[in-house]
Design a protein around this motif. Structure first.
Motif, PDB file in Angstrom:
ATOM      1  N   SER A   9       0.824  -1.210   0.000  1.00  0.00           N
ATOM      2  CA  SER A   9       0.000   0.000   0.000  1.00  0.00           C
ATOM      3  C   SER A   9       0.860   1.263   0.000  1.00  0.00           C
ATOM      4  CB  SER A   9      -0.916   0.001   1.222  1.00  0.00           C
ATOM      5  OG  SER A   9      -1.745   1.127   1.195  1.00  0.00           O
ATOM      6  N   HIS A  10       1.928   1.261   0.824  1.00  0.00           N
ATOM      7  CA  HIS A  10       2.791   2.444   0.890  1.00  0.00           C
ATOM      8  C   HIS A  10       4.186   2.143   0.354  1.00  0.00           C
ATOM      9  CE1 HIS A  10      -0.435   2.957   3.893  1.00  0.00           C
ATOM     10  NE2 HIS A  10      -0.486   4.163   3.375  1.00  0.00           N
ATOM     11  N   ARG A  39     -11.553   4.686 -10.374  1.00  0.00           N
ATOM     12  CA  ARG A  39     -11.334   3.929  -9.133  1.00  0.00           C
ATOM     13  C   ARG A  39     -10.987   4.840  -7.953  1.00  0.00           C
ATOM     14  NH1 ARG A  39      -8.025   1.335  -5.545  1.00  0.00           N
ATOM     15  NH2 ARG A  39      -6.646   3.075  -5.971  1.00  0.00           N
ATOM     16  N   ARG A  45     -14.334   8.906   0.079  1.00  0.00           N
ATOM     17  CA  ARG A  45     -12.929   8.473   0.099  1.00  0.00           C
ATOM     18  C   ARG A  45     -12.146   9.359   1.080  1.00  0.00           C
ATOM     19  NH1 ARG A  45     -11.261   5.021  -3.912  1.00  0.00           N
ATOM     20  NH2 ARG A  45      -9.837   4.370  -2.275  1.00  0.00           N
ATOM     21  N   ARG A  48      -6.090   9.947   1.357  1.00  0.00           N
ATOM     22  CA  ARG A  48      -5.092   9.285   0.501  1.00  0.00           C
ATOM     23  C   ARG A  48      -5.337   9.570  -0.980  1.00  0.00           C
ATOM     24  NH1 ARG A  48      -1.918   4.323   0.608  1.00  0.00           N
ATOM     25  NH2 ARG A  48      -0.653   4.495  -1.288  1.00  0.00           N
ATOM     26  N   MET A  49      -6.618   9.617  -1.339  1.00  0.00           N
ATOM     27  CA  MET A  49      -6.941   9.771  -2.768  1.00  0.00           C
ATOM     28  C   MET A  49      -6.601  11.162  -3.296  1.00  0.00           C
ATOM     29  SD  MET A  49      -7.657   6.919  -3.990  1.00  0.00           S
ATOM     30  CE  MET A  49      -6.480   6.269  -2.815  1.00  0.00           C
ATOM     31  N   ASP A  80       2.227   8.301  -2.180  1.00  0.00           N
ATOM     32  CA  ASP A  80       2.331   8.270  -0.717  1.00  0.00           C
ATOM     33  C   ASP A  80       3.148   7.049  -0.285  1.00  0.00           C
ATOM     34  OD1 ASP A  80       1.955   9.229   1.793  1.00  0.00           O
ATOM     35  OD2 ASP A  80       0.011   8.274   2.085  1.00  0.00           O
ATOM     36  N   ARG A  98      -6.997  -4.291  13.928  1.00  0.00           N
ATOM     37  CA  ARG A  98      -8.340  -3.727  13.727  1.00  0.00           C
ATOM     38  C   ARG A  98      -9.317  -4.867  13.437  1.00  0.00           C
ATOM     39  NH1 ARG A  98      -6.310  -0.462   8.795  1.00  0.00           N
ATOM     40  NH2 ARG A  98      -5.059  -2.354   8.836  1.00  0.00           N
ATOM     41  N   HIS A 101     -10.300  -6.294   9.712  1.00  0.00           N
ATOM     42  CA  HIS A 101      -9.210  -6.176   8.733  1.00  0.00           C
ATOM     43  C   HIS A 101      -8.436  -7.494   8.760  1.00  0.00           C
ATOM     44  CE1 HIS A 101      -6.390  -4.021   6.186  1.00  0.00           C
ATOM     45  NE2 HIS A 101      -7.214  -2.989   6.219  1.00  0.00           N
ATOM     46  N   SER A 123      -4.026  -4.299   2.102  1.00  0.00           N
ATOM     47  CA  SER A 123      -4.732  -3.060   1.733  1.00  0.00           C
ATOM     48  C   SER A 123      -5.345  -3.135   0.338  1.00  0.00           C
ATOM     49  CB  SER A 123      -3.742  -1.902   1.782  1.00  0.00           C
ATOM     50  OG  SER A 123      -4.237  -0.806   1.057  1.00  0.00           O
ATOM     51  N   ALA A 124      -6.445  -2.418   0.193  1.00  0.00           N
ATOM     52  CA  ALA A 124      -7.128  -2.370  -1.111  1.00  0.00           C
ATOM     53  C   ALA A 124      -6.343  -1.576  -2.151  1.00  0.00           C
ATOM     54  CB  ALA A 124      -8.511  -1.779  -0.938  1.00  0.00           C
ATOM     55  N   ARG A 125      -5.218  -1.023  -1.772  1.00  0.00           N
ATOM     56  CA  ARG A 125      -4.363  -0.341  -2.748  1.00  0.00           C
ATOM     57  C   ARG A 125      -3.995  -1.295  -3.892  1.00  0.00           C
ATOM     58  NH1 ARG A 125      -3.557   4.167  -5.084  1.00  0.00           N
ATOM     59  NH2 ARG A 125      -1.517   4.409  -5.973  1.00  0.00           N
ATOM     60  N   VAL A 128      -5.391  -1.362  -7.588  1.00  0.00           N
ATOM     61  CA  VAL A 128      -4.866  -0.556  -8.705  1.00  0.00           C
ATOM     62  C   VAL A 128      -4.404  -1.494  -9.830  1.00  0.00           C
ATOM     63  CG1 VAL A 128      -2.803   0.793  -9.320  1.00  0.00           C
ATOM     64  CG2 VAL A 128      -4.155   1.441  -7.332  1.00  0.00           C
ATOM     65  N   ARG A 327      -5.376   6.335   9.020  1.00  0.00           N
ATOM     66  CA  ARG A 327      -6.136   7.145   8.053  1.00  0.00           C
ATOM     67  C   ARG A 327      -6.889   6.187   7.115  1.00  0.00           C
ATOM     68  NH1 ARG A 327      -2.245   9.908   4.023  1.00  0.00           N
ATOM     69  NH2 ARG A 327      -2.069   7.724   3.477  1.00  0.00           N
ATOM     70  N   SER A 328      -8.138   6.498   6.799  1.00  0.00           N
ATOM     71  CA  SER A 328      -8.877   5.587   5.930  1.00  0.00           C
ATOM     72  C   SER A 328     -10.064   6.269   5.247  1.00  0.00           C
ATOM     73  CB  SER A 328      -9.353   4.377   6.738  1.00  0.00           C
ATOM     74  OG  SER A 328      -9.712   3.358   5.846  1.00  0.00           O
ATOM     75  N   ASP A 329     -10.840   5.467   4.524  1.00  0.00           N
ATOM     76  CA  ASP A 329     -12.026   5.985   3.841  1.00  0.00           C
ATOM     77  C   ASP A 329     -13.257   5.781   4.724  1.00  0.00           C
ATOM     78  OD1 ASP A 329     -10.458   6.232   1.393  1.00  0.00           O
ATOM     79  OD2 ASP A 329     -10.633   4.066   1.204  1.00  0.00           O
TER      80      ASP A 329
END
Ligand code: EPS
Length: 380
Positions: A9-10, A39, A45, A48-49, A80, A98, A101, A123-125, A128, A327-329
């Motif tokens: 994700s990062h 997306r 969101r 991050r977006m 990011d 969490r 998750h 992560s849902a990253r 992409v 941090r999240s949506d």
């Protein structure tokens, strides 16, 4: 055809390798980028977006924009980026998983008390990479006039009452929507529900409906369980992070109805050939497409990361505490719809290639034409 995705994700990049994609298909990078933009958008969101600016770089498998039949590799840079495969980062350890998750289940599985090592890949990253793949598959499917469109059917229990009847209606009615929702008055209520959740530091999920048009009868296979088109769709759509439910056609409603009020009677006319007056099966019978539009739905659970965290346990001290706050949506339903379209495009492409050959677009096209011609002769 296989996809292999990689990336955290990062981390620095997300990538995908698509193996087994046919030769001779023109691929526009600009279309992949427009899918990536879809997306990233959507009401609800997180921050991050606004940091990311996802753009694809196709690094192999094409010459002069045309596929070569060799593996296609695509790359998307993370703006990011906080972790690296080559040097040490200074991120603190995260020891409190969490609920909902992958944190705790992943910590058990990989024997690791720093859940950052789990969440980076969970992560849902990663989606992409799947959207890049889906955008490539959609460009193949468009050669055969197969179209895929999803829309938001409900958010947090607020459901659309006005439903689009076909893909052009889906596109027209969702064009200016912030949630990819075809019903503007339902959308207002959905937005209110998301705003309330954000204020209360909570999250929301929803339901996406996917429609696929232009699929001829005969895609998928009943001869073995893992070649059934509905089973494949379920597998790939359920692999999207946070998706917890799948239905095709009438779905769970079938269980409440009698057979006589469930099944799609068969009719014939010399002009239309075989046809149905209803499509309760969602375009698939016996794991094979019927030629009617394919219609399925997926349910997305609320985002797991809550800003007002739930109870959890520290993996090091074993003391009861509150889950970590990342941090999240608040809601990512629109993104989920784009990813669902992408996964559906992959499944359709794969089973289409199973039926009509894999190597080159020109051979596949002529096999497809012959197939349609022969069925027309025998069935109309
Ligand atoms: C995600 C958490 C958030 C989302 C992310 C998925 O990221 P961050 O923790 O960096 O704020 O924004 O989704 C994406 C980055 C994306 O591109 O969709 C998670 O925990 O799954």
């Amino acid at each position: 055809m296989r996809i292999l995705t990689a990336g955290e994700s990062h981390g620095e990049y997300n990538l995908a390798i698509i193996e087994g994609f046919p030769k001779g298909v023109k691929i526009e990078e600009s279309f992949i980028n427009s899918e990536l933009r879809r997306r990233m958008s959507g009401y609800g969101r997180g921050a991050r977006m606004s940091i990311e600016d996802d753009k694809v770089c196709i690094v192999s498998g094409l010459r002069n924009k045309i596929t070569l039949g060799s593996p296609i590799a695509v790359l998307v840079k993370n703006r990011d980026s906080k972790i690296s495969s080559r040097k040490k980062d200074n991120l603190p350890a995260l020891n409190v998983p969490r609920p909902s998750h992958a944190d705790l289940a992943g910590a058990f599985k990989y024997n690791d008390k720093d859940v950052r090592n789990i969440l980076e890949r969970a992560s849902a990253r990663e989606t992409v990479s799947r959207v890049c793949t889906g955008a490539i598959c959609k460009q193949f499917l468009s050669q055969f006039e197969i179209k895929i469109a999803g829309f938001t059917l409900s958010v947090g229990g607020v459901r659309c009452t006005k439903l689009p009847k076909n893909i052009s209606e889906i596109r027209r009615s969702t064009k200016n929507s912030l949630l990819n929702c075809p019903d503007s008055s339902a959308e207002k209520k959905m937005i209110k529900a998301i705003d309330n959740c954000r204020k209360n530091k909570d999250t929301l999920g929803g339901v996406i409906q996917i429609r696929i048009e232009g699929v001829s009868a005969g895609i998928g296979d009943f001869t073995h369980f893992d070649r059934r088109l509905d089973a494949r769709l379920a597998y790939y759509l359920m692999s999207i992070p946070a998706v917890k439910g799948f239905e095709i056609g009438l779905g769970f409603e079938y269980s409440r109805r009698k057979g006589s009020l469930s099944h799609d009677s068969i009719y014939y006319s010399p002009r239309k050939g075989f046809f149905r007056k209803s499509n309760n099966s969602g375009g698939i019978e016996g794991g094979v497409s019927t030629g009617e539009p394919i219609v399925c739905r997926i349910a997305m659970k609320p985002i797991a990361t809550l800003q007002k965290p739930l109870d959890s346990v520290n993996l090091c001290s074993l003391k009861q505490t509150k889950a970590v706050v990342e941090r999240s949506d608040t809601c990512a339903i629109e993104a989920c719809g784009v990813i669902a379209e992408s996964m559906s495009a992959f499944v359709l492409t794969e089973l289409f290639l199973d039926k009509f050959g894999r190597d080159s677009l020109s051979d596949i096209k002529s096999n497809y034409r012959n197939f349609l011609k022969s069925r027309k002769k025998r069935f109309s």
